[in-house]
Design a protein around this motif. Structure first.
Motif, PDB file in Angstrom:
ATOM      1  N   ASP A  19      -0.652  13.794  -3.564  1.00 54.50           N
ATOM      2  CA  ASP A  19      -1.850  14.280  -2.894  1.00 54.50           C
ATOM      3  C   ASP A  19      -1.700  14.109  -1.384  1.00 54.50           C
ATOM      4  O   ASP A  19      -0.721  13.568  -0.875  1.00 54.50           O
ATOM      5  CB  ASP A  19      -3.084  13.524  -3.409  1.00 54.50           C
ATOM      6  CG  ASP A  19      -2.902  12.015  -3.270  1.00 54.50           C
ATOM      7  OD1 ASP A  19      -1.928  11.595  -2.602  1.00 54.50           O
ATOM      8  OD2 ASP A  19      -3.730  11.281  -3.831  1.00 54.50           O
ATOM      9  N   ASN A  63      -3.684   8.977  10.996  1.00 59.50           N
ATOM     10  CA  ASN A  63      -2.757   8.051  10.359  1.00 59.50           C
ATOM     11  C   ASN A  63      -2.859   6.665  10.928  1.00 59.50           C
ATOM     12  O   ASN A  63      -2.422   5.727  10.309  1.00 59.50           O
ATOM     13  CB  ASN A  63      -1.310   8.556  10.478  1.00 59.50           C
ATOM     14  CG  ASN A  63      -0.833   8.596  11.916  1.00 59.50           C
ATOM     15  OD1 ASN A  63      -0.657   7.553  12.528  1.00 59.50           O
ATOM     16  ND2 ASN A  63      -0.616   9.779  12.440  1.00 59.50           N
ATOM     17  N   LEU A  78      -4.457  14.742   9.263  1.00 61.23           N
ATOM     18  CA  LEU A  78      -3.600  13.696   8.736  1.00 61.23           C
ATOM     19  C   LEU A  78      -2.864  12.993   9.861  1.00 61.23           C
ATOM     20  O   LEU A  78      -2.754  11.781   9.883  1.00 61.23           O
ATOM     21  CB  LEU A  78      -2.611  14.336   7.746  1.00 61.23           C
ATOM     22  CG  LEU A  78      -1.565  13.418   7.095  1.00 61.23           C
ATOM     23  CD1 LEU A  78      -1.329  13.878   5.668  1.00 61.23           C
ATOM     24  CD2 LEU A  78      -0.263  13.466   7.873  1.00 61.23           C
ATOM     25  N   PHE A 129       1.088   4.168  -2.976  1.00 63.29           N
ATOM     26  CA  PHE A 129       0.774   5.565  -2.694  1.00 63.29           C
ATOM     27  C   PHE A 129       1.925   6.479  -3.067  1.00 63.29           C
ATOM     28  O   PHE A 129       1.734   7.595  -3.534  1.00 63.29           O
ATOM     29  CB  PHE A 129       0.432   5.750  -1.209  1.00 63.29           C
ATOM     30  CG  PHE A 129      -1.016   5.491  -0.908  1.00 63.29           C
ATOM     31  CD1 PHE A 129      -2.015   6.215  -1.537  1.00 63.29           C
ATOM     32  CD2 PHE A 129      -1.380   4.518   0.005  1.00 63.29           C
ATOM     33  CE1 PHE A 129      -3.349   5.969  -1.242  1.00 63.29           C
ATOM     34  CE2 PHE A 129      -2.705   4.274   0.299  1.00 63.29           C
ATOM     35  CZ  PHE A 129      -3.707   4.990  -0.322  1.00 63.29           C
ATOM     36  N   SER A 173       0.823  -1.210   0.000  1.00 61.65           N
ATOM     37  CA  SER A 173       0.000   0.000   0.000  1.00 61.65           C
ATOM     38  C   SER A 173       0.846   1.243   0.000  1.00 61.65           C
ATOM     39  O   SER A 173       0.591   2.186  -0.727  1.00 61.65           O
ATOM     40  CB  SER A 173      -0.942  -0.026   1.213  1.00 61.65           C
ATOM     41  OG  SER A 173      -1.681   1.165   1.260  1.00 61.65           O
ATOM     42  N   GLU A 222      -5.252  20.745   7.317  1.00 59.60           N
ATOM     43  CA  GLU A 222      -5.417  19.341   6.986  1.00 59.60           C
ATOM     44  C   GLU A 222      -4.359  18.461   7.650  1.00 59.60           C
ATOM     45  O   GLU A 222      -4.570  17.285   7.876  1.00 59.60           O
ATOM     46  CB  GLU A 222      -5.341  19.162   5.468  1.00 59.60           C
ATOM     47  CG  GLU A 222      -5.791  17.775   5.020  1.00 59.60           C
ATOM     48  CD  GLU A 222      -6.004  17.741   3.523  1.00 59.60           C
ATOM     49  OE1 GLU A 222      -6.217  16.646   3.002  1.00 59.60           O
ATOM     50  OE2 GLU A 222      -5.977  18.820   2.915  1.00 59.60           O
ATOM     51  N   ARG A 275      -0.204  11.362   3.878  1.00 62.59           N
ATOM     52  CA  ARG A 275      -0.748  10.685   5.058  1.00 62.59           C
ATOM     53  C   ARG A 275      -0.114   9.289   5.207  1.00 62.59           C
ATOM     54  O   ARG A 275       0.288   8.881   6.304  1.00 62.59           O
ATOM     55  CB  ARG A 275      -2.273  10.560   4.926  1.00 62.59           C
ATOM     56  CG  ARG A 275      -2.938  10.000   6.186  1.00 62.59           C
ATOM     57  CD  ARG A 275      -4.385   9.627   5.894  1.00 62.59           C
ATOM     58  NE  ARG A 275      -5.133  10.725   5.301  1.00 62.59           N
ATOM     59  CZ  ARG A 275      -5.724  11.688   6.004  1.00 62.59           C
ATOM     60  NH1 ARG A 275      -5.639  11.666   7.311  1.00 62.59           N
ATOM     61  NH2 ARG A 275      -6.368  12.643   5.386  1.00 62.59           N
ATOM     62  N   VAL A 276      -0.005   8.562   4.112  1.00 60.68           N
ATOM     63  CA  VAL A 276       0.597   7.232   4.153  1.00 60.68           C
ATOM     64  C   VAL A 276       2.072   7.319   4.548  1.00 60.68           C
ATOM     65  O   VAL A 276       2.581   6.494   5.312  1.00 60.68           O
ATOM     66  CB  VAL A 276       0.434   6.539   2.792  1.00 60.68           C
ATOM     67  CG1 VAL A 276       1.216   5.223   2.758  1.00 60.68           C
ATOM     68  CG2 VAL A 276      -1.037   6.285   2.496  1.00 60.68           C
ATOM     69  N   GLU A 294      -3.331  12.187   0.562  1.00 60.74           N
ATOM     70  CA  GLU A 294      -3.368  10.802   0.997  1.00 60.74           C
ATOM     71  C   GLU A 294      -1.979  10.162   0.957  1.00 60.74           C
ATOM     72  O   GLU A 294      -1.610   9.365   1.811  1.00 60.74           O
ATOM     73  CB  GLU A 294      -4.336  10.009   0.104  1.00 60.74           C
ATOM     74  CG  GLU A 294      -4.654   8.607   0.619  1.00 60.74           C
ATOM     75  CD  GLU A 294      -5.326   8.641   1.975  1.00 60.74           C
ATOM     76  OE1 GLU A 294      -5.181   7.663   2.729  1.00 60.74           O
ATOM     77  OE2 GLU A 294      -5.997   9.659   2.284  1.00 60.74           O
ATOM     78  N   SER A 295      -1.198  10.536  -0.057  1.00 60.66           N
ATOM     79  CA  SER A 295       0.168  10.004  -0.132  1.00 60.66           C
ATOM     80  C   SER A 295       1.000  10.481   1.042  1.00 60.66           C
ATOM     81  O   SER A 295       1.772   9.721   1.630  1.00 60.66           O
ATOM     82  CB  SER A 295       0.822  10.433  -1.449  1.00 60.66           C
ATOM     83  OG  SER A 295       0.115   9.912  -2.549  1.00 60.66           O
ATOM     84  N   ILE A 337      -5.949   3.709   9.413  1.00 63.26           N
ATOM     85  CA  ILE A 337      -5.889   2.863   8.227  1.00 63.26           C
ATOM     86  C   ILE A 337      -5.923   1.415   8.662  1.00 63.26           C
ATOM     87  O   ILE A 337      -5.149   0.991   9.498  1.00 63.26           O
ATOM     88  CB  ILE A 337      -4.615   3.180   7.422  1.00 63.26           C
ATOM     89  CG1 ILE A 337      -4.664   4.650   6.982  1.00 63.26           C
ATOM     90  CG2 ILE A 337      -4.467   2.276   6.229  1.00 63.26           C
ATOM     91  CD1 ILE A 337      -3.389   5.101   6.298  1.00 63.26           C
TER      92      ILE A 337
END
Length: 1325
Positions: free
Chosen positions: A24, A243, A239, A12, A8, A235, A29-30, A26-27, A246
């Motif tokens: 983005d 985290n 984040l 990302f 995952s 944001e 965040r990962v 989300e990336s 997930i």
């Protein structure tokens, strides 16, 4: 991290491989989640944590360099302690303590993080240090819940050293974060692991595609992370808080509470495979859970979620065992019996963590018993069945996961209470059965078997954690009735337990580990304490079987030390044995019988430092210690004593302290030569620094040993005195002085007595420091010592007290002055105890003067300079003084001497009477010291009223006169002259008329040395004119021989010693004492005869000229003659003389050459054949073969002829063989001796006197003193003719016994060397 999570993350972060593509939210965040999750797992993984910590810290060793900066050591220390401080932060019970420790750790880690990555620190590449710093800063930030900054720090570590992070710190994470770096490449990097610090430098400097790719991608990660932090500030918090939401199996398994499964074995399996329902992670609740729940629950992966039966950590077992054994020992020593306490588990909301820990410890102890019970599994199944039948209520019971990380061991020990020991047995006093009897009885004892099994299993299985106060209060209340039932069962089962069985198991396990090297290799400090506690417990019991067990323990330890080849085993055995011996001194004899000292010495040399403690406790004889040859190893242990500084203070002996006390024996217990040999090995600043660090200031014995060693070091050479004056701690030594222990006070007095033997200004600074640190109490302590100590040490106390009092009371009366002066004066005047008289006279002689840094008294040198001695030749007649020493330029001597003299003179006549008795002492050293005291007191006496001056003259001057006569040491004659001048100054000058004729004659003869003698003689002649009667009788006072080296070809005084050159090229150095000569050195550097000597002013050096065409330059370095330069000439050297930096050389070819400071040679007086020369006051007087005399001004090279050559065809008989300048007269010798005032000879070109020894003879050598001219003629080469200088009459002859080959006059003494190697000396009466 699981493979799903890795995949995952990779998917990302794939867009980040291109600069033009913006990731983005989300990336990002990962990215943040993955890095923080990895750090989270890293903290929870015991093996990974310890392995990486060891790898990092083990490399923080200063590489071998000749020098290193202390700032470099500070950087390494900050990194080490920054890493080490993270563990106590997690361990902290209170949030405030945790926050403070993390903050401190962060500050320390920031120090190495600021280093230049391209340089080195103490031989360690900075890239390694910086990378480690940023990685552990990321860990700290993660613990502070600053996930964003933790990621930034982690990325910075990659930017600094990508290979190190990929291979050592986070290989799996790097494989996911950097898809371009394939696993095969990372594995290839892993195969080339960096084995040394040098390889770090080589690997990191060589950039390859993998490293550069990782750097570029990490740099993009960092830039985009900072970008979102700035532009999307609203944001980022989401984040960060989200985290952990997930849903990956690993994250959920680690963040969920460890709940008890409500099913059977199949449900347990479902949990292991990750298929059961999970409690979703809630960030808010997770933040409120304590650190143990937050980080230790991540210890097991989802396939390791425990059932009710949990694996007990070895560390918890060990700590509980130690605690139990300690409690056993305490209870065995108590007279009161103790009842068995029950184990209570309180599930109210007010229950704290300590109660849970008590339950945990009970479980651990029960589990220890259950390991040997074959029926445990049966009851465990029953218990699980019971729990499964309880339905959902049982499922909500949460288990306390015992901390398995080593960082929690201290907190566990703290939380274990004394009540634990009471659950084992009432008291050891009730234990009637022996261990061996119990072993036979236990298997057949059916009593309470089932209950014991149930108790063990239940306490093992039920361990309750602290419940979250907000999320689980309702659940606790619903199940409280069930928990109370369990609590009652625990109480019942606890009371049924057999404490004797528990004791048996503990003892058997401990002793069994001793019997196998594998067990000792894995032992630690806790195990050592456990064995020691068992031994103490057995030692408190009487009986043969208890003694047998003790013998087994000792035997196994001694055998391991003697036979094992593993350092780990030997170190563990030595550590345990040392602890036992420290607590039980009676064991020492058994150890001596079963263990050879050589085996302990071998262990110590293998860097097992604890062996030093054992050697010290055994207390071998000094000769045994010497034979072990341990001093270099002990010095190494002492020099590494800083590693013990950070450890908590303990009453137990440390290896450096034990080494220190062994070194004390090695430097004090033998003869003078052996002690000095040992002292020479430790008398260096590096070792002294280690000695100062080794002794703990609060430990009296260690400070006594330290002070004793330092005293010996200062006595042997004194080179360490300057170092100690700067770095030796004064406050602990003052505490030593003020101690009630007599030995401590005496040692402190000896230390300060030696240390104060330094230049006066520095001594005043030390006295001020003592006064500041000790206050008025120091003076009272010294006053008390004057009454309580032995007489010798009373003198030391009086010395220190008098100096401290002079420092404080520059004028006026003092309560601390009269008593020490009485003691010192009484000892000076007493003839009963020579050692006391010597010490007291030495103290008073130098208390008003100064010392050099080597500890040599320089008061006499300071006074002699005041008496007007400036001639280099005369100064070299006095031994033991370096006239260029800076202590003689000390401006503080005069004011100190004046203040001290005033306070002593104020006492009055008792001072003068005591000194008068000292002058008449039969001990020469005492009389010399009293003369020195009178001399420096006289400087202030000269300023005193006439009444006091007259009293001093009446009492002292009769004793002073004896030091004026010829044959007395030059410095004594000078001091006597100074005393008479000061005490008889002003109207007191009339006292000189009472001098005897001999004294007046001595003053006349001495007038060429000092103006004071000339002034006193003139005054005496003024008051009572008297015609001098010169005695022509000469008495031999010296004879020294060395017949194996040929003829004595040259003589000179240098540094107070007589140097003689020989025809075989050797130089011999003699110490002249009264009428005896002691050979000090025999040196042979020249290949042919030594023909001449000369003093060389630069560096106070000595020149020796030789027929081997060389001039050698010598210097006295640390009281040893050392050759520092060789000057080559083209011809054999006949005569050498100097003026400033220039060296004048008369060669065998009758040439005169001059060497400048660059050793460039030039010819002088080329038109003449030079036979002899003499350099005086910037002019050189040259005697030529044509009987002419030339004068050359050295400054302007202007040449002038004083005497023209003799016009005769027999010119060779008229060559000038010797030329001497005495006062203002110039004397020359050929076939006749001519002399004249130099100015008159220049003006008239004719001599004023002429002496014709005998017709047809030549004068080979000539010497001139105040009254006499000594001639060695060719017709009587074995004797010296004596002529009166003023009347030119021959008055006698002295015979040397063989041909005279060298001649020297000095201090009214005439010396000659003969061809048989004999040296003789005479003085006129």
């Amino acid at each position: 991290m699981s493979s799903n999570t890795m995949t995952s993350i990779s998917s990302f972060l794939l867009p980040l491989e291109h600069d033009h593509e913006r990731p983005d939210v989300e990336s990002i965040r990962v990215l943040v989640m993955s890095i923080n999750q990895y750090i989270h797992e890293f903290i929870a993984n015991i093996q990974s944590w310890e392995t990486l910590k060891l790898r990092c810290t083990s490399r923080l060793v200063i590489q071998k360099q000749e020098f290193f900066e202390f700032s470099e050591q500070s950087v390494l220390s900050n990194l080490y302690w920054g890493i080490d401080n993270i563990e106590p932060a997690i361990q902290a019970k209170w949030p405030e303590e945790k926050t403070s420790r993390l903050r401190n750790s962060e500050r320390m880690l920031q120090v190495p993080a600021l280093l230049d990555e391209l340089e080195d620190t103490a031989g360690i590449p900075n890239c390694f240090l910086v990378c480690c710093s940023y990685f552990y800063l990321a860990v700290v930030r993660n613990l502070q819940r600053d996930e964003l900054q933790a990621v930034l720090h982690f990325l910075q570590a990659i930017l600094v050293f990508p290979r190190l992070v990929a291979m050592e710190f986070a290989p799996e994470l790097c494989a996911s974060l950097f898809p371009s770096c394939t696993m095969s490449k990372l594995q290839e990097m892993g195969k080339r692991r960096m084995r040394s610090l040098e390889s770090f430098r080589l690997v990191n400097s060589g950039e390859d595609n993998v490293s550069e790719s990782m750097r570029q991608l990490a740099r993009r990660f960092k830039h985009w992370l900072m970008y979102y932090q700035v532009l999307q500030c609203q944001e980022i918090p989401q984040l960060l808080s989200g985290n952990r939401e997930i849903s990956t199996p690993d994250v959920e398994a680690q963040c969920s509470m460890h709940e008890v499964s409500s099913g059977t074995e199949s449900s347990s399996n479902s949990i292991e495979h990750g298929n059961s329902s999970r409690t979703h992670y809630e960030p808010k609740a997770c933040q409120e859970v304590t650190e143990i729940q937050d980080y230790r629950k991540a210890l097991k992966d989802s396939n390791q979620v425990p059932r009710l039966q949990l694996h007990t950590p070895v560390l918890m077992r060990r700590n509980s065992t130690i605690k139990c054994l300690q409690d056993m020992l305490e209870e065995s020593q108590s007279d009161n019996s103790t009842s068995v306490d029950s184990c209570s588990i309180d599930f109210d909301e007010e229950s704290d963590f300590e109660a849970s820990m008590e339950v945990t410890e009970s479980s651990i102890r029960k589990e220890r018993i259950s390991e040997y019970n074959p029926r445990l599994e049966m009851f465990d199944q029953k218990l699980r069945a019971h729990c499964s039948s309880s339905g959902s209520e049982c499922a909500t019971i949460t288990l306390l996961q015992p901390p398995q990380h080593a960082m929690y061991k201290e907190s566990n020990e703290v939380n274990i209470t004394r009540d634990i020991s009471k659950r084992f047995f009432n008291s050891l006093s009730d234990l009637d059965l022996s261990i061996l009897e119990l072993r036979d009885e236990t298997p057949n004892n059916p009593c309470h078997g089932e209950d014991r099994i149930m108790a063990s299993t239940s306490l093992q299985s039920y361990r309750f954690t602290q419940m979250d106060h907000q999320g689980h209060t309702a659940s606790k209340k619903q199940n409280s009735h069930r928990f109370k039932k369990f609590n009652e069962d625990c109480l019942h089962w606890e009371k049924e337990r057999d404490s004797k069985t528990e004791l048996l198991e503990i003892v058997e396990k401990a002793i069994s580990r001793l019997c196998f090297s594998e067990g000792l290799m894995k032992c630690d400090k806790d195990y050592a304490v456990e064995v020691t506690t068992i031994y103490e417990m057995l030692n408190g019991k009487a009986g043969v079987k208890y003694s047998m067990l003790k013998d087994v323990i000792l035997e196994q330890l001694l055998t391991a030390i003697s036979t094992s080849k593993e350092d780990t085993v030997i170190k563990a055995s030595v550590s345990i044995l040392t602890t036992i011996v420290s607590a039980h001194k009676s064991v020492i004899e058994d150890v001596k019988k079963g263990l050879r000292l050589s085996e302990l010495a071998r262990a110590l040399k293998r860097n097992i430092q604890e062996a030093a403690i054992l050697i010290y406790l055994i207390k071998p004889s000094p000769s045994e210690m010497k034979n072990l040859e341990l001093l270099p190893t002990l010095v190494e242990v002492v020099c590494n004593s800083k590693i013990y500084k950070g450890k908590p203070e303990s009453l137990q002996l440390t290896p450096p302290a034990a080494s220190l006390m062994i070194i004390e024996v090695l430097v004090t217990a033998f003869d003078y030569a052996t002690n000095n040999t040992h002292l020479a090995e430790i008398n260096s600043p590096h070792v002294l620094c280690g000695l100062l660090d080794a002794a703990r200031h609060q430990n009296l014995l260690e400070m006594i040993s330290l002070a004793t060693i330092l005293v010996k070091c200062m006595q042997i050479g004194g080179q360490c005195r300057k170092y100690l004056s700067q770095f030796a701690p004064v406050a602990p030594l003052i505490c030593l002085l003020q101690s009630n222990e007599k030995r401590a006070t005496i040692t402190a007095l000896e230390f300060f007595h030696e240390l104060l033997r330094m230049p006066r200004s520095s001594a005043i600074g030390l006295l001020q420091q003592i006064r500041k640190e000790g206050g008025i109490d120091v003076l009272h302590t010294l006053m008390h010592s004057l009454q309580e100590l032995d007489t010798d040490y009373q003198l030391l106390a009086a010395n220190l007290l008098l100096q401290l009092d002079t420092l404080e009371n520059l004028s006026g009366k003092s309560d601390f002055r009269e008593k020490p002066m009485q003691i010192l004066l009484k000892s000076v005047a007493s003839e009963e105890n020579s050692s006391m008289q010597l010490l007291s006279s030495f103290i008073l002689a130098n208390i008003g003067g100064t010392f050099s840094w080597t500890g040599e008294p320089y008061t006499v040198a300071w006074l002699v300079k005041k008496a007007g001695l400036t001639s280099l030749c005369l100064q070299n007649l006095i031994k033991d003084f370096d006239w260029l020493d800076q202590s003689l330029q000390d401006a503080g001597i005069d004011s100190w001497c004046s203040n001290l003299s005033k306070s002593i003179i104020a006492i009055g006549k008792p001072v003068f009477h005591a000194l008068g008795k000292g002058l008449k002492s039969k001990i020469k050293r005492v009389s010399q010291d009293c003369l020195t005291i009178i001399a420096w007191l006289g400087i202030e006496i000269a300023k005193s009223p006439n009444r006091l001056k007259h009293s001093a003259c009446e009492i002292l001057l009769d004793g002073v006169e004896q030091f004026l006569h010829p044959g007395v040491e030059l410095e004594e004659r000078l001091l006597a002259c100074l005393c008479i001048y000061n005490y008889a100054s002003g109207k007191g000058m009339q006292k000189v008329i009472h001098f005897s004729e001999g004294v007046r004659e001595s003053l006349r003869r001495f007038s060429n040395v000092t103006w004071m003698a000339e002034e006193l003689h003139r005054v005496a002649d003024y008051y009572l004119p008297n015609k001098s009667r010169i005695s022509c009788v000469h008495t031999q006072i010296l004879e020294a021989s060395h017949k194996c080296s040929g003829a004595v070809t040259a003589l000179i005084y240098y540094k107070g010693l007589l140097y003689s050159g020989y025809s075989d090229g050797s130089i011999k150095v003699w110490d002249i004492k009264m009428q005896s000569a002691i050979l000090v050195w025999d040196i042979k550097e020249h290949r042919r005869a030594v023909t001449c000597f000369s003093l060389f002013e630069p560096g106070e050096s000595l020149l020796s000229g030789s027929a081997d065409k060389t001039i050698r330059v010598w210097q006295m370095v640390h009281r040893k003659l050392e050759l520092i330069e060789v000057i080559a000439t083209k011809e054999p050297v006949r005569k050498v003389d100097t003026c400033g930096q220039m060296i004048f050389v008369n060669t065998q070819g009758h040439r005169l050459k001059v060497f400048d400071s660059s050793r460039t040679a030039k010819d002088v007086c080329r038109s003449k054949s030079v036979k002899c020369m003499s350099v005086v006051q910037g002019r050189i007087y040259i005697g030529c073969t044509d009987s002419s005399i030339q004068e050359l001004a050295i400054a302007n090279n202007q040449e002038r002829e004083i005497k023209a050559p003799t016009k005769t065809w027999r010119m060779q008989t008229k060559s000038i063989n010797s030329i001497v300048v005495y006062k203002d007269w110039l004397y020359t010798a050929s076939s006749v001796v001519e002399g004249s005032n130099i100015k008159e000879w220049r003006r008239r070109c004719e001599p004023q006197i002429s002496i014709v020894p005998e017709k047809g003879t030549n004068v080979l050598a000539m010497g001139v003193v105040e009254d006499f001219i000594y001639l060695n003629c060719s017709n009587s080469s074995s004797s010296l003719q004596i002529w009166l200088r003023n009347t030119q009459h021959k008055v006698g002859r002295i015979s040397a016994g063989s041909k005279i080959t060298s001649l020297l006059t000095a201090n009214d003494i005439v010396l000659c060397g003969t061809e048989t190697g004999l040296i003789k000396g005479w003085i006129p009466l």
